[in-house]
Enzyme design. Structure first.
Site, PDB file in Angstrom:
ATOM      1  N   LYS A 203      40.658 -21.037  17.214  1.00 19.66           N
ATOM      2  CA  LYS A 203      40.251 -19.952  16.304  1.00 19.66           C
ATOM      3  C   LYS A 203      41.358 -18.917  16.118  1.00 19.66           C
ATOM      4  O   LYS A 203      42.264 -18.788  16.940  1.00 19.66           O
ATOM      5  CB  LYS A 203      38.940 -19.332  16.791  1.00 19.66           C
ATOM      6  CG  LYS A 203      37.766 -20.271  16.444  1.00 19.66           C
ATOM      7  CD  LYS A 203      36.401 -19.723  16.753  1.00 19.66           C
ATOM      8  CE  LYS A 203      35.352 -20.747  16.283  1.00 19.66           C
ATOM      9  NZ  LYS A 203      34.007 -20.451  16.771  1.00 19.66           N
ATOM     10  N   ARG A 241      32.843 -26.251  23.102  1.00 13.99           N
ATOM     11  CA  ARG A 241      32.947 -26.947  21.802  1.00 13.99           C
ATOM     12  C   ARG A 241      34.418 -26.936  21.406  1.00 13.99           C
ATOM     13  O   ARG A 241      34.974 -25.875  21.125  1.00 13.99           O
ATOM     14  CB  ARG A 241      32.077 -26.199  20.792  1.00 13.99           C
ATOM     15  CG  ARG A 241      32.033 -26.849  19.410  1.00 13.99           C
ATOM     16  CD  ARG A 241      31.175 -26.009  18.468  1.00 13.99           C
ATOM     17  NE  ARG A 241      31.122 -26.595  17.143  1.00 13.99           N
ATOM     18  CZ  ARG A 241      32.043 -26.416  16.213  1.00 13.99           C
ATOM     19  NH1 ARG A 241      33.093 -25.659  16.453  1.00 13.99           N
ATOM     20  NH2 ARG A 241      31.923 -26.983  15.039  1.00 13.99           N
TER      21      ARG A 241
HETATM   22  N1  HH2 Z   1      32.244 -22.523  15.475  1.00 21.76           N
HETATM   23  C1  HH2 Z   1      32.393 -23.158  14.293  1.00 21.76           C
HETATM   24  C2  HH2 Z   1      31.383 -23.985  13.799  1.00 21.76           C
HETATM   25  N2  HH2 Z   1      30.252 -24.193  14.491  1.00 21.76           N
HETATM   26  N3  HH2 Z   1      28.930 -23.790  16.404  1.00 21.76           N
HETATM   27  C3  HH2 Z   1      28.756 -23.169  17.581  1.00 21.76           C
HETATM   28  N4  HH2 Z   1      27.611 -23.347  18.268  1.00 21.76           N
HETATM   29  N5  HH2 Z   1      29.711 -22.331  18.109  1.00 21.76           N
HETATM   30  C4  HH2 Z   1      30.885 -22.085  17.462  1.00 21.76           C
HETATM   31  O1  HH2 Z   1      31.705 -21.294  17.970  1.00 21.76           O
HETATM   32  C5  HH2 Z   1      31.100 -22.717  16.189  1.00 21.76           C
HETATM   33  C6  HH2 Z   1      30.080 -23.581  15.683  1.00 21.76           C
HETATM   34  C7  HH2 Z   1      33.637 -22.953  13.500  1.00 21.76           C
HETATM   35  O2  HH2 Z   1      34.598 -23.885  13.833  1.00 21.76           O
HETATM   36  P1  HH2 Z   1      34.873 -25.269  13.070  1.00 21.76           P
HETATM   37  O3  HH2 Z   1      33.689 -26.150  13.001  1.00 21.76           O
HETATM   38  O4  HH2 Z   1      36.044 -25.890  13.749  1.00 21.76           O
HETATM   39  O5  HH2 Z   1      35.336 -24.843  11.620  1.00 21.76           O
HETATM   40  P2  HH2 Z   1      34.598 -24.769  10.221  1.00 21.76           P
HETATM   41  O6  HH2 Z   1      33.408 -23.880  10.363  1.00 21.76           O
HETATM   42  O7  HH2 Z   1      35.655 -24.208   9.297  1.00 21.76           O
HETATM   43  O8  HH2 Z   1      34.166 -26.162   9.826  1.00 21.76           O
END
Ligand code: HH2
Length: 268
Positions: A203, A241
């Site tokens: 992040k 995660r």
């Molecule tokens: N962060 C993201 C998405 N889903 N779910 C949980 N429970 N906790 C988190 O910190 C979290 C999440 C954001 O990251 P990412 O999926 O890598 O990116 P994007 O939302 O751009 O697909």
């Protein structure tokens, strides 16, 4: 938990896959590398991301969920939409990861009916605007209280207590300092008895912490992500995660060997 985004625009791994088969292969690889769960998402939640229709999100995630679940992998569906969650559960998903924290009554009812595990994440505001001016009286206490309220609502809807995970939502309506305070105080959340999940992997705040004036780009945040993962584990997280499963497993193995304590798998 390994992250599998089947989106064109996720902040770190968007657009990685041309086909569902490629995404499935990446999910299988993360499982072989030691992920206990694979979190499949079809809509980016990064600030400013374009919203995705329910039909498009279902089209993106269901073949991937289905193929992974058939191999016995425990699949989590990362969505805010009850219809997408239902399609994924019908395709074999066992966990619903809702970044809006099960705000929707329909989502709570659905998860109760299917008897699945839920991850209730804290988010201030909504993805498009959440980073504009996040503010709290006391971030740790505010997040703790809201998560407990949402967990109580979930239990009220019929979701069993042992099926609830909580997540402070690193980067979701949080400044750099908010993220640090939350990561530092995970034990306050863990003390509530729900398994705590943390998603700090790659992040933006890590890029700033690691690079200062010259933030480390998203593709080069592995070292920073590992440091955050270990700190989260030390401070009370039970589920991490992450994008980089193998490296995180290795870092955890070293940490746990030094400490003389195993991590254990949280039952979904
Ligand atoms: N962060 C993201 C998405 N889903 N779910 C949980 N429970 N906790 C988190 O910190 C979290 C999440 C954001 O990251 P990412 O999926 O890598 O990116 P994007 O939302 O751009 O697909």
């Amino acid at each position: 938990m390994g992250i599998l985004n089947v989106t064109p625009d996720s902040f770190s791994d968007g657009g990685r896959f041309e086909t569902a088969e490629e995404a499935v292969r990446a999910g299988l690889k993360m499982s072989e590398e030691g992920a206990d769960y694979i979190d499949v998402g079809g809509e980016s939640t990064r600030p400013g991301a374009a919203p995705v229709s329910m039909h498009e999100e279902i089209r993106r995630v269901t073949p991937v969920v289905d193929a992974l679940a058939r191999t016995g992998i425990v699949v989590s569906i990362d969505t805010m939409k009850p219809q997408v969650a239902e399609a994924a559960l019908d395709a074999g998903a066992k966990i619903v990861n809702d970044v809006s924290g099960l705000r929707s009554e329909e989502m709570r009812g659905l998860c109760a009916r299917y008897g699945v595990t839920v991850c209730i994440m804290h988010m201030q505001g909504e993805p498009r605007t959440m980073q504009e001016n996040p503010s709290y009286n006391h971030v740790v206490e505010d997040v703790r209280r809201e998560l407990l309220t949402r967990a109580a609502d979930a239990e009220q809807a019929g979701i069993r207590r042992e099926r609830i995970w909580i997540d402070p939502g690193i980067g979701f309506g949080k400044t750099l300092d908010h993220n640090l305070q939350l990561l530092r105080s995970l034990s306050v959340l863990a003390a509530e008895g729900y398994p705590v999940m943390v998603g700090a992997s790659r992040k933006a705040f890590l890029g700033r912490l690691a690079g200062g004036e010259c933030p480390v780009p998203v593709t080069e945040r592995l070292a920073a992500s590992l440091a955050a993962a270990i700190a989260a584990r030390v401070n009370g997280a039970s589920i991490l995660r992450v994008h980089d499963v193998r490296a995180t497993r290795e870092a955890l193995a070293v940490y746990e060997s030094i400490q003389g304590s195993g991590g254990g798998v949280v039952a979904p």
